[in-house]
Design an enzyme around this catalytic site. Structure first.
Site, mmCIF file in Angstrom:
data_model
loop_
_atom_site.group_PDB
_atom_site.id
_atom_site.type_symbol
_atom_site.label_atom_id
_atom_site.label_comp_id
_atom_site.label_asym_id
_atom_site.label_seq_id
_atom_site.Cartn_x
_atom_site.Cartn_y
_atom_site.Cartn_z
ATOM 1 N N GLU A 58 0.819 -1.221 0.000
ATOM 2 C CA GLU A 58 0.000 0.000 0.000
ATOM 3 C C GLU A 58 0.850 1.269 0.000
ATOM 4 O OE1 GLU A 58 -2.048 -0.914 3.575
ATOM 5 O OE2 GLU A 58 -3.798 -1.718 2.522
ATOM 6 N N LYS A 69 5.408 4.434 1.317
ATOM 7 C CA LYS A 69 5.234 3.230 0.491
ATOM 8 C C LYS A 69 5.644 2.051 1.355
ATOM 9 C CE LYS A 69 6.179 5.165 -4.064
ATOM 10 N NZ LYS A 69 6.890 4.964 -5.321
ATOM 11 N N ASP A 109 10.856 6.186 -18.126
ATOM 12 C CA ASP A 109 9.402 6.051 -17.992
ATOM 13 C C ASP A 109 8.783 7.402 -17.644
ATOM 14 O OD1 ASP A 109 6.958 4.798 -18.023
ATOM 15 O OD2 ASP A 109 7.182 3.811 -16.091
ATOM 16 N N ARG A 118 1.676 10.265 -15.663
ATOM 17 C CA ARG A 118 1.293 9.421 -14.510
ATOM 18 C C ARG A 118 2.436 9.288 -13.504
ATOM 19 N NH1 ARG A 118 1.932 6.522 -18.919
ATOM 20 N NH2 ARG A 118 3.736 5.138 -19.022
ATOM 21 N N ASN A 119 3.672 9.582 -13.941
ATOM 22 C CA ASN A 119 4.827 9.484 -13.046
ATOM 23 C C ASN A 119 5.328 10.844 -12.565
ATOM 24 O OD1 ASN A 119 4.825 6.709 -13.079
ATOM 25 N ND2 ASN A 119 6.103 6.589 -14.909
ATOM 26 N N ASP A 160 8.912 8.081 -9.481
ATOM 27 C CA ASP A 160 9.006 6.713 -10.029
ATOM 28 C C ASP A 160 10.361 6.429 -10.641
ATOM 29 O OD1 ASP A 160 6.292 4.939 -10.138
ATOM 30 O OD2 ASP A 160 5.942 7.071 -9.847
HETATM 31 O O1 ACK Z 1 -2.970 9.894 -8.309
HETATM 32 P P1 ACK Z 1 -2.661 9.494 -6.943
HETATM 33 O O2 ACK Z 1 -3.415 10.063 -5.826
HETATM 34 O O3 ACK Z 1 -1.094 9.733 -6.689
HETATM 35 O O4 ACK Z 1 -2.592 7.888 -6.820
HETATM 36 C C1 ACK Z 1 -1.308 7.371 -6.778
HETATM 37 C C2 ACK Z 1 -1.152 6.399 -5.625
HETATM 38 O O5 ACK Z 1 -0.401 7.031 -4.612
HETATM 39 C C3 ACK Z 1 -0.431 5.117 -6.007
HETATM 40 O O6 ACK Z 1 0.850 5.413 -6.450
HETATM 41 C C4 ACK Z 1 -0.253 8.390 -4.933
HETATM 42 N N1 ACK Z 1 1.072 8.831 -4.503
HETATM 43 C C5 ACK Z 1 2.248 8.237 -4.740
HETATM 44 N N2 ACK Z 1 3.233 8.957 -4.199
HETATM 45 C C6 ACK Z 1 2.652 10.028 -3.595
HETATM 46 C C7 ACK Z 1 3.143 11.158 -2.889
HETATM 47 N N3 ACK Z 1 4.450 11.316 -2.681
HETATM 48 N N4 ACK Z 1 2.266 12.038 -2.420
HETATM 49 C C8 ACK Z 1 0.964 11.889 -2.655
HETATM 50 N N5 ACK Z 1 0.432 10.863 -3.322
HETATM 51 C C9 ACK Z 1 1.274 9.946 -3.797
HETATM 52 C C10 ACK Z 1 -0.395 8.535 -6.418
#
Ligand code: ACK
Length: 363
Positions: free
Chosen positions: A100, A119, A212, A216-217, A230
């Site tokens: 998660e 993470k 990549d 989305r990243n 990422d």
């Molecule tokens: O679009 P989101 O809300 O942004 O959905 C994905 C989800 O976790 C799975 O990767 C969110 N996410 C990842 N890293 C971060 C972060 N540093 N701060 C806030 N949301 C994050 C990502």
């Protein structure tokens, strides 16, 4: 070796001198050989994973964690170990391949607490999965740039294993733009693109090839600052649902990838620039899918035939021209990230240049 015949007194010096010279020359030669070998291996180490990038002297270069015999050493070197009692997990915000993704707060002693994303590595993992998971932290930990996701630290000495990074309130850029369709000025969108270009300039100066780069990243904070995230190349591509297997067996996000990288795996800063052009298109179209519903195969064939994405609605002609520049077939003809950045800076300084839309010129 046979012993030399007894020399005459006046020959001693000469003979010994000759021997000394030979020994000295031998040592010197070996030393030079050794130095050359060291230089070669250093050069190899620097370029092996950098796809030909020649780093500027004096500028920090990226070290691939895979060059460490023991990858946990790389984590120790580049990531701070955090005491888990300083981490307060609040809620689950997403799911990754390893476990998660949560939001929460980091309360380091003597410091104000800060919002973080955490993470986690779910239980029952193999040693290889643990290494792959932590690989990203040892890459991220080497970067220090406002437009790259900041690593706060890792938890490796207790369970669950965690990677703690700065919290980005608006999440991933693609979904963020889709939910805010048409709500920003062109200048705001260019500001986002500028941030990504700053992050990519930093990475390319470090000799890191992302492979990549896609909306989305990219993560967006509450002030609309965009940060590249990422890291980890192969692992990231495994996780990326857009990545598809190519004829040569590599897993590649076709729509975002330069033709030479798809065809023969030639990833470089220039192929990152191609992907950057696709990100520009995603941003200007508020998260539209590049090449819409075309199949991957059709995308590859169309690009080969010279087709390029048209300007999104409301896109200034200058920005579409920059995209086309990033999508030149010849990688050597594409701009470098410094060029992209200075071009965007000029547009921002004289926003009048953004008034002519691509659709106007088509008309
Ligand atoms: O679009 P989101 O809300 O942004 O959905 C994905 C989800 O976790 C799975 O990767 C969110 N996410 C990842 N890293 C971060 C972060 N540093 N701060 C806030 N949301 C994050 C990502």
């Amino acid at each position: 070796r046979t012993a030399p015949t007894q020399p005459q007194p006046n020959q001693v010096c000469c003979h010994h001198f000759g021997q000394c010279c030979l020994v000295f020359c031998g040592v010197l030669h070996r030393c030079q050989g050794y130095i050359k070998a060291r230089m070669k291996s250093e050069e190899k180490r620097r370029t092996r994973f950098h796809s030909g990038h020649v780093p500027f002297s004096g500028i920090k270069t990226y070290v691939d964690p895979d060059t460490y015999e023991d990858p946990t050493q790389a984590v120790e070197e580049f990531a701070k170990e955090i005491d888990p009692s300083y981490i307060c997990i609040e809620r689950v915000i997403g799911a990754g391949e390893f476990g998660e993704v949560c939001s929460g707060r980091l309360r380091l002693p003597g410091r104000m607490d800060i919002p973080v994303a955490i993470k986690t590595l779910k239980g029952g993992y193999s040693e290889q999965q643990r290494r792959d998971f932590l690989r990203e932290a040892s890459i991220m930990g080497q970067f220090n740039c406002t437009n790259i996701i900041r690593l706060e630290g890792v938890v490796t000495n207790s369970r669950p294993v965690m990677i703690v990074v700065e919290y980005m309130e608006n999440g991933a850029l693609d979904s963020f733009l889709r939910t805010r369709d048409g709500q920003f000025t062109v200048l705001q969108l260019v500001g986002m693109l500028r941030g990504i270009a700053v992050g990519m300039t930093y990475l390319s100066d470090m000799g890191y090839v992302h492979r990549d780069l896609a909306a989305r990243n990219i993560l967006v904070d509450k002030s609309l600052v965009c940060k590249v995230s990422d890291f980890g190349m192969s692992r990231v591509l495994e996780e990326d649902t857009e990545a598809a297997y190519t004829a040569t067996g590599g897993k590649i996000p076709i729509r975002w990838t330069a033709p030479e990288a798809i065809a023969y795996g030639k990833f470089s800063t220039a192929s990152d620039v191609w992907s950057y052009g696709i990100v520009m298109w995603e941003v200007m179209s508020y998260g539209e899918r590049p090449y819409w519903e075309m199949s991957n195969q059709d995308v590859i064939l169309s690009i080969e035939e010279g087709y390029r994405l048209p300007a999104p609605m409301g896109c200034p002609v200058t920005l579409h021209q920059l995209m086309l520049h990033c999508w030149q077939k010849d990688a050597g003809q594409r701009p470098c990230f410094t060029d992209v950045l200075s071009f965007l800076d000029k547009l921002i300084i004289s926003p009048g240049s953004l008034l002519t839309l691509a659709t106007d010129t088509q008309r």
